[in-house]
Design an enzyme around this catalytic site. Structure first.
Site, PDB file in Angstrom:
ATOM      1  N   ASP A  80       0.865  -1.166   0.000  1.00  0.00           N
ATOM      2  CA  ASP A  80       0.000   0.000   0.000  1.00  0.00           C
ATOM      3  C   ASP A  80       0.918   1.237   0.000  1.00  0.00           C
ATOM      4  O   ASP A  80       2.136   1.098   0.221  1.00  0.00           O
ATOM      5  CB  ASP A  80      -0.863  -0.050   1.267  1.00  0.00           C
ATOM      6  CG  ASP A  80      -1.687   1.198   1.449  1.00  0.00           C
ATOM      7  OD1 ASP A  80      -2.458   1.522   0.540  1.00  0.00           O
ATOM      8  OD2 ASP A  80      -1.549   1.864   2.498  1.00  0.00           O
ATOM      9  N   ASP A  90      -0.231   5.215   0.851  1.00  0.00           N
ATOM     10  CA  ASP A  90      -0.538   6.261   1.840  1.00  0.00           C
ATOM     11  C   ASP A  90      -0.617   5.668   3.249  1.00  0.00           C
ATOM     12  O   ASP A  90      -1.363   4.718   3.499  1.00  0.00           O
ATOM     13  CB  ASP A  90      -1.870   6.936   1.501  1.00  0.00           C
ATOM     14  CG  ASP A  90      -1.759   7.826   0.271  1.00  0.00           C
ATOM     15  OD1 ASP A  90      -0.993   8.799   0.334  1.00  0.00           O
ATOM     16  OD2 ASP A  90      -2.405   7.530  -0.743  1.00  0.00           O
ATOM     17  N   ASP A 120      -1.992  -0.246   5.923  1.00  0.00           N
ATOM     18  CA  ASP A 120      -2.236   0.481   7.178  1.00  0.00           C
ATOM     19  C   ASP A 120      -3.735   0.646   7.458  1.00  0.00           C
ATOM     20  O   ASP A 120      -4.113   0.891   8.597  1.00  0.00           O
ATOM     21  CB  ASP A 120      -1.597   1.879   7.138  1.00  0.00           C
ATOM     22  CG  ASP A 120      -2.279   2.785   6.134  1.00  0.00           C
ATOM     23  OD1 ASP A 120      -2.401   2.382   4.960  1.00  0.00           O
ATOM     24  OD2 ASP A 120      -2.717   3.881   6.522  1.00  0.00           O
TER      25      ASP A 120
END
Ligand SMILES: O=P(O)(O)OC[C@H](O)CO
Ligand SMILES: [Mg+2]
Length: 246
Positions: free
Chosen positions: A22, A24, A187
Site C-alpha cells: 500500500d 498512503d 495500514d
C-alpha cells in the site's frame, strides 16, 4: 487472527514469493495531510474529525471516502462529496510534495529488491496525486515492478474490494501470481479487508490511534515497518537484523 508483534503461525502461510505495498500511511506519511484538511473543513460545521471516522475513510478511492465523510458527519445537505473534494484539493496540492517516507520503508524496499523479490504498489490514490506525493521519492518507487493506482481501469471498485490487489497480482512477470504466495502491507482497515478478499496474507502497520478492533482481520500487526522480520514469511532475512535503519 491478528497478533501484535511477531506472529509465528504466519510462517505456515509461506513461502511468500511476491510483495504488494500500500502507499498512503504505509510507505508515505501522507495520511496526516488528509486528517488535517478534514479537521479544517469539519471545524466550519462545528464538528470534530475523529479516528472513528478516519478509520472508515482511509485507503478508499477519493470519491468513495468523500461520500463517507459528508454522510457520516451529517453535512451532506450543505456540502456534496464532489464539492468536498474540490474544497480540499488546493490544500492537499500544497502538502503532497512535502511527503516523507514512513520509518523502515526504504530499508525494506531496498532489501526485497536487492534479493530479487518482485515488489509492486497498489494505492487507492489517483495518478495526479500519486505524482505529487512521490516526486521526492522517484528512486525508491523506480524499484517497483509496477504500480497500480486508484484510477486504473481495472480497479472498478476501491478497497475493500479485492480489485486493486488482483490487478496488481496479474501484472507481475509471467502473469497472475497465486494469491497465497503474495504478502500485502497495509495500514488501513479497508485495505486489509481488500487483501483478505483477494486471498492474500496481510501485515498491518496501523496508526496507533486506530481502534484495535480493526487489527483482527490482519495476519500480523506491527507498530512499524522497522519491526518486520522477512524470515517469518519465508523471505530472505536482513543481513544485520539488529540494525534498524530508515
Ligand atoms: O492507502 P492508499 O495508498 O491506498 O491511498 C488511499 C488514499 O489515497 C488515502 O487514504
Ligand atoms: Mg494506506
Amino acid at each position: 487472527m491478528a497478533n501484535q508483534g511477531i506472529d509465528t503461525s504466519s510462517a505456515r502461510k509461506g513461502p511468500i514469493t511476491h510483495v504488494i505495498f500500500d502507499m498512503d500511511g504505509l510507505l508515505l506519511d501522507t495520511e496526516k495531510f488528509y486528517t488535517e484538511v478534514q479537521e479544517i473543513i469539519l471545524a466550519r460545521y462545528n464538528k470534530i474529525f475523529d479516528w472513528s471516522l478516519k478509520a472508515k475513510m482511509m485507503g478508499k478511492k477519493a470519491i468513495e471516502a468523500a461520500r463517507v465523510f459528508v454522510e457520516e458527519t451529517g453535512i451532506s445537505d450543505s456540502l456534496t462529496a464532489e464539492d468536498f473534494l474540490v474544497e480540499r484539493e488546493e490544500m492537499l496540492q500544497k502538502m503532497f510534495p512535502t511527503s516523507d517516507l514512513m520509518p523502515g520503508a526504504s530499508r525494506l524496499i531496498h532489501h526485497l529488491h536487492e534479493n530479487g523479490i518482485p515488489i509492486c504498489v497498489a494505492t487507492g490514490t489517483h495518478t495526479r496525486h500519486f505524482d505529487l506525493k512521490t516526486q521526492r521519492h522517484s528512486e525508491l518507487f523506480s524499484l517497483m515492478h509496477h504500480i497500480v493506482r486508484g484510477d486504473d481501469p481495472e480497479v472498478k471498485q476501491g478497497k475493500p474490494s479485492p480489485d486493486i490487489f488482483l490487478a496488481a497480482a496479474n501484472r507481475f512477470e509471467g502473469g497472475s501470481v497465486d494469491p497465497q504466495r503474495i504478502l500485502v502491507f497495509e495500514d488501513a482497515p479497508s485495505g486489509v479487508l481488500a487483501a483478505k478478499n483477494a486471498g492474500m496474507s496481510v501485515v498491518m502497520v496501523p496508526d496507533a490511534r486506530l481502534d484495535s478492533q480493526y487489527h483482527q482481520v490482519a495476519d500480523q500487526v506491527l507498530n512499524s515497518l522497522l519491526d518486520f522480520s522477512p524470515a517469518d514469511w519465508g523471505l530472505p532475512p536482513f543481513e544485520n537484523a539488529s540494525t534498524k535503519l530508515d
